[in-house]
Structures are given as structure tokens and as C-alpha cells.
Design an enzyme around this catalytic site. Structure first.
Site, PDB file in Angstrom:
ATOM      1  N   ASP A 271       0.849  -1.199   0.000  1.00 46.69           N
ATOM      2  CA  ASP A 271       0.000   0.000   0.000  1.00 46.69           C
ATOM      3  C   ASP A 271       0.887   1.252   0.000  1.00 46.69           C
ATOM      4  O   ASP A 271       2.114   1.159   0.046  1.00 46.69           O
ATOM      5  CB  ASP A 271      -0.959  -0.020   1.215  1.00 46.69           C
ATOM      6  CG  ASP A 271      -0.222   0.027   2.551  1.00 46.69           C
ATOM      7  OD1 ASP A 271       0.636   0.916   2.732  1.00 46.69           O
ATOM      8  OD2 ASP A 271      -0.508  -0.809   3.434  1.00 46.69           O
TER       9      ASP A 271
ATOM     10  N   HIS B 132       8.384  -5.421  -1.493  1.00 42.41           N
ATOM     11  CA  HIS B 132       7.452  -6.339  -2.156  1.00 42.41           C
ATOM     12  C   HIS B 132       6.608  -5.660  -3.231  1.00 42.41           C
ATOM     13  O   HIS B 132       5.533  -6.138  -3.575  1.00 42.41           O
ATOM     14  CB  HIS B 132       6.550  -7.012  -1.105  1.00 42.41           C
ATOM     15  CG  HIS B 132       7.297  -7.968  -0.227  1.00 42.41           C
ATOM     16  ND1 HIS B 132       6.765  -8.520   0.924  1.00 42.41           N
ATOM     17  CD2 HIS B 132       8.553  -8.487  -0.334  1.00 42.41           C
ATOM     18  CE1 HIS B 132       7.664  -9.320   1.482  1.00 42.41           C
ATOM     19  NE2 HIS B 132       8.752  -9.315   0.746  1.00 42.41           N
TER      20      HIS B 132
ATOM     21  N   SER C  88       5.167 -10.717  10.853  1.00 43.78           N
ATOM     22  CA  SER C  88       5.350 -12.051  11.435  1.00 43.78           C
ATOM     23  C   SER C  88       6.778 -12.537  11.206  1.00 43.78           C
ATOM     24  O   SER C  88       7.178 -13.540  11.779  1.00 43.78           O
ATOM     25  CB  SER C  88       4.351 -13.034  10.819  1.00 43.78           C
ATOM     26  OG  SER C  88       4.522 -13.066   9.413  1.00 43.78           O
TER      27      SER C  88
HETATM   28  P1  OAD Z   1       1.686 -11.089   8.410  1.00 42.38           P
HETATM   29  O1  OAD Z   1       0.211 -11.129   8.238  1.00 42.38           O
HETATM   30  O2  OAD Z   1       2.446 -12.344   8.201  1.00 42.38           O
HETATM   31  O3  OAD Z   1       2.030 -10.562   9.870  1.00 42.38           O
HETATM   32  C1  OAD Z   1       1.386  -9.422  10.369  1.00 42.38           C
HETATM   33  C2  OAD Z   1       1.919  -9.170  11.766  1.00 42.38           C
HETATM   34  O4  OAD Z   1       1.346  -7.968  12.232  1.00 42.38           O
HETATM   35  C3  OAD Z   1       1.592 -10.245  12.796  1.00 42.38           C
HETATM   36  O5  OAD Z   1       2.770 -10.594  13.507  1.00 42.38           O
HETATM   37  C4  OAD Z   1       0.581  -9.571  13.709  1.00 42.38           C
HETATM   38  O6  OAD Z   1       0.702 -10.019  15.061  1.00 42.38           O
HETATM   39  C5  OAD Z   1       0.983  -8.132  13.586  1.00 42.38           C
HETATM   40  N1  OAD Z   1      -0.069  -7.151  13.855  1.00 42.38           N
HETATM   41  C6  OAD Z   1      -1.412  -7.273  13.707  1.00 42.38           C
HETATM   42  N2  OAD Z   1      -2.027  -6.108  14.027  1.00 42.38           N
HETATM   43  C7  OAD Z   1      -1.047  -5.237  14.368  1.00 42.38           C
HETATM   44  C8  OAD Z   1      -1.044  -3.881  14.770  1.00 42.38           C
HETATM   45  N3  OAD Z   1      -2.169  -3.171  14.874  1.00 42.38           N
HETATM   46  N4  OAD Z   1       0.155  -3.296  15.038  1.00 42.38           N
HETATM   47  C9  OAD Z   1       1.299  -4.009  14.934  1.00 42.38           C
HETATM   48  N5  OAD Z   1       1.363  -5.288  14.555  1.00 42.38           N
HETATM   49  C10 OAD Z   1       0.199  -5.897  14.277  1.00 42.38           C
HETATM   50  O7  OAD Z   1       2.229  -9.911   7.468  1.00 42.38           O
HETATM   51  P2  OAD Z   1       3.721  -9.640   6.994  1.00 42.38           P
HETATM   52  O8  OAD Z   1       4.689 -10.062   8.012  1.00 42.38           O
HETATM   53  O9  OAD Z   1       3.767  -8.245   6.503  1.00 42.38           O
HETATM   54  O10 OAD Z   1       3.850 -10.438   0.656  1.00 42.38           O
HETATM   55  O11 OAD Z   1       3.820 -10.620   5.750  1.00 42.38           O
HETATM   56  C11 OAD Z   1       4.983 -10.628   4.949  1.00 42.38           C
HETATM   57  C12 OAD Z   1       4.605 -10.819   3.502  1.00 42.38           C
HETATM   58  O12 OAD Z   1       3.834 -12.001   3.369  1.00 42.38           O
HETATM   59  C13 OAD Z   1       3.739  -9.725   2.941  1.00 42.38           C
HETATM   60  O13 OAD Z   1       4.485  -8.606   2.465  1.00 42.38           O
HETATM   61  C14 OAD Z   1       3.028 -10.401   1.824  1.00 42.38           C
HETATM   62  C15 OAD Z   1       2.761 -11.758   2.417  1.00 42.38           C
HETATM   63  O14 OAD Z   1       2.721 -12.807   1.496  1.00 42.38           O
HETATM   64  C16 OAD Z   1       3.355  -9.872  -0.481  1.00 42.38           C
HETATM   65  O15 OAD Z   1       2.247  -9.437  -0.570  1.00 42.38           O
HETATM   66  C17 OAD Z   1       4.265  -9.780  -1.640  1.00 42.38           C
END
Ligand code: OAD
Length: 270
Positions: free
Chosen positions: A126, A141, A219
Site C-alpha cells: 500500500d 514487495h 510475522s
Molecule cells: P503477516 O500477516 O504475516 O504478519 C502481520 C503481523 O502484524 C503479525 O505478527 C501480527 O501479530 C501483527 N499485527 C497485527 N495487528 C497489528 C497492529 N495493529 N500493530 C502491529 N502489529 C500488528 O504480514 P507480513 O509479516 O507483513 O507479501 O507478511 C509478509 C509478507 O507475506 C507480505 O508482504 C506479503 C505476504 O505474502 C506480499 O504481498 C508480496
């Protein structure tokens, strides 16, 4: 880009086990930020969660809890069913267009004003960091707003306005390239694809030289982005995780258990 086959753990790392420890860790991080010469921040989907954009792996609400990544986020999936994939990314673009940056995005703008040279790295596709006022964001990404031709790689410019996606799951044929007629593909990095070279190199350099490295709302399961925290640890940075459900990032990581919108403003005003 590849996902680590591992469950997300809810273990609290570091010494933040309660409210008083959170306050103590907050003060510790604020002091470290004041003294730091180089600050880098890596954000993930959790950074945009409070703007109403779904994460990927949170139970029940995460996109990969409801949709199959292999049907939507690979080059093979796009070849097999371009309308399904393009429609899904258009739906996500619509969600982003109607969302607003949250307090966490805004706090990172203030932090960059306090720490000139701060490097902001995101896994998010985004544009909420930019809309909050951050500049030179390193998008590891890709970006929903920057699709391109799958054959000649020419950038495609969307018509202005809100996207017309009747409902989640709608199939929409991708547009065609005005130069070569091939299909336009979403501007994101899919599983099995390489990260864009320049942002990755700059992110890697920032992790290597950071005194403080903040890991916000991820995560940390998807590599190579997740390795940035490991590089920063290896380079003796203070690595700080801000997450309501902390991931296992290794020994010595300081955990601030809380949301991006709740914790980041406290690091700036502290
Ligand atoms: P995830 O969905 O794997 O992890 C999101 C994290 O955010 C989790 O650890 C939650 O506990 C945490 N979380 C939730 N609400 C929150 C808040 N309000 N404040 C802080 N943390 C919070 O997402 P990513 O780690 O970003 O790739 O995933 C990595 C990649 O996997 C993404 O970029 C995506 C996906 O496949 C692509 O789209 C190319």
C-alpha cells in the site's frame, strides 16, 4: 520471496512481560533512539492493520487464512487465471484507496524528522507511509499502484478515481500494454520471485549500519525481508519488535508488545 515454514509464536521475547516491563522497555528504546546515529524501520502488514487493511496471517482475518496464496500470489497463478488474480489485486487496491494512514504511519514521519537519514523499509504494497508524509520508502514487495507489462515491463498508469470492483473475488480481465499488447500484471513481488534489486540493497545496507532497527507489525516469516532483522542483530544494533503478538526474532530483541498505532507515537513523544 519465500515463506519460512514455521508457526508464529506468541512467546514474549526480551524482558517485556507486563505493563511495567513495557514502560521500562519503552524508556530504554526512547533513550537508544535519542543516541542513535542510524535508525532503520521495517514495517509489515500489521503497520496498516489499524487503517483497516487486512494482514496476511492473523487468525481468521488474515488474507492467507481466507485465500490460497498459491492461487493468487505466484506467476503461475496469473498465467493460469489472469482475471481471478487481477480482480483480487484490484479489490485490494480499492481497500487501500479508501483507507487512511493511522497514528503509527504518522509517528514514523515525526521520527524521521527527529532522525534525519532514517531508512523506512516496508513489505507493504500500500502507499499509506507515503500518504502520511514519509518519503524514499523502500518497497521490498512492490506496490499495488505500480503494475507493469509482463512482457516489456513498461509501467501501466491506472485511470484516476476509485476502482470499480463489484465484490471481493470478482474476476476482472487485466488491461493490455499500450506498447506491446501483452497483459499488465500487478506490481507486487510474488512467491518465487526476486525482490527489486535497488531497494533490497539499500535495505540491506541500512540494516548493517543501524544502531536501532525497529521491526513493526510483521510475522517475520517471509524471506529475504525477515533476514534484515538478523543482519541488524549480527551488526550489534538494538533490534526492537513492535507487535501485539510478537514473533520469534532471536535472543536480545527488545519487544514492545502493542500495536503500531499505540506504541510508535510513544517512541516519538517520549
Ligand atoms: P503477516 O500477516 O504475516 O504478519 C502481520 C503481523 O502484524 C503479525 O505478527 C501480527 O501479530 C501483527 N499485527 C497485527 N495487528 C497489528 C497492529 N495493529 N500493530 C502491529 N502489529 C500488528 O504480514 P507480513 O509479516 O507483513 O507479501 O507478511 C509478509 C509478507 O507475506 C507480505 O508482504 C506479503 C505476504 O505474502 C506480499 O504481498 C508480496
Amino acid at each position: 520471496m519465500r515463506a519460512r515454514r514455521q508457526c508464529v509464536s506468541n512467546t514474549v521475547l526480551g524482558s517485556a512481560t507486563g505493563a511495567s516491563h513495557l514502560a521500562a522497555n519503552l524508556q530504554r528504546v526512547v533513550r537508544a533512539l535519542r543516541q542513535a546515529q542510524h535508525v532503520a524501520v521495517l514495517t509489515g502488514a500489521g503497520a496498516s492493520a489499524e487503517s483497516g487493511i487486512p494482514t496476511f496471517r492473523d487468525k481468521q482475518v488474515g488474507l492467507w487464512e481466507r485465500f490460497d496464496a498459491m492461487e493468487l500470489a505466484t506467476a503461475e497463478a496469473f498465467s493460469r487465471d489472469p482475471a481471478l488474480v487481477w480482480g483480487w489485486y484490484e479489490w485490494r487496491r480499492k481497500v487501500v484507496l479508501t483507507a487512511q494512514p493511522n497514528a503509527g504511519h504518522v509517528a514514523l514521519v515525526a521520527m524521521a524528522a527527529q532522525k534525519p537519514g532514517l531508512t523506512l523499509i516496508t513489505q507493504n504494497v500500500d502507499d499509506l507511509h507515503e500518504r502520511a508524509g514519509s518519503s524514499a520508502v523502500l518497497h521490498l514487495h512492490g506496490e499495488l499502484a505500480r503494475p507493469y507489462c509482463e512482457a516489456c515491463h513498461r509501467t501501466y498508469v491506472f485511470p484516476p478515481g476509485i476502482v470499480d470492483v463489484p465484490q471481493e473475488g470478482a474476476r476482472i480481465d487485466p488491461p493490455r500494454c499500450v506498447a506491446c499488447g501483452a497483459r499488465i500484471r500487478p506490481g507486487v513481488v510474488w512467491f518465487g520471485e526476486s525482490l527489486p534489486e535497488v531497494p533490497w540493497r539499500q535495505a540491506r545496507e541500512a540494516a548493517d549500519e543501524a544502531d536501532v532497527f525497529l521491526v513493526v507489525g510483521t510475522s517475520a516469516l517471509v524471506y529475504p525481508a525477515a533476514a534484515l532483522a538478523e543482519f541488524a542483530i549480527a551488526a550489534s544494533a538494538m533490534v526492537v519488535q513492535i507487535n501485539p503478538n510478537p514473533a520469534e526474532l532471536g535472543a536480545g530483541v527488545v519487544t514492545l508488545r502493542g500495536t503500531a498505532g499505540g506504541v510508535l507515537p510513544q517512541l516519538v513523544s517520549g
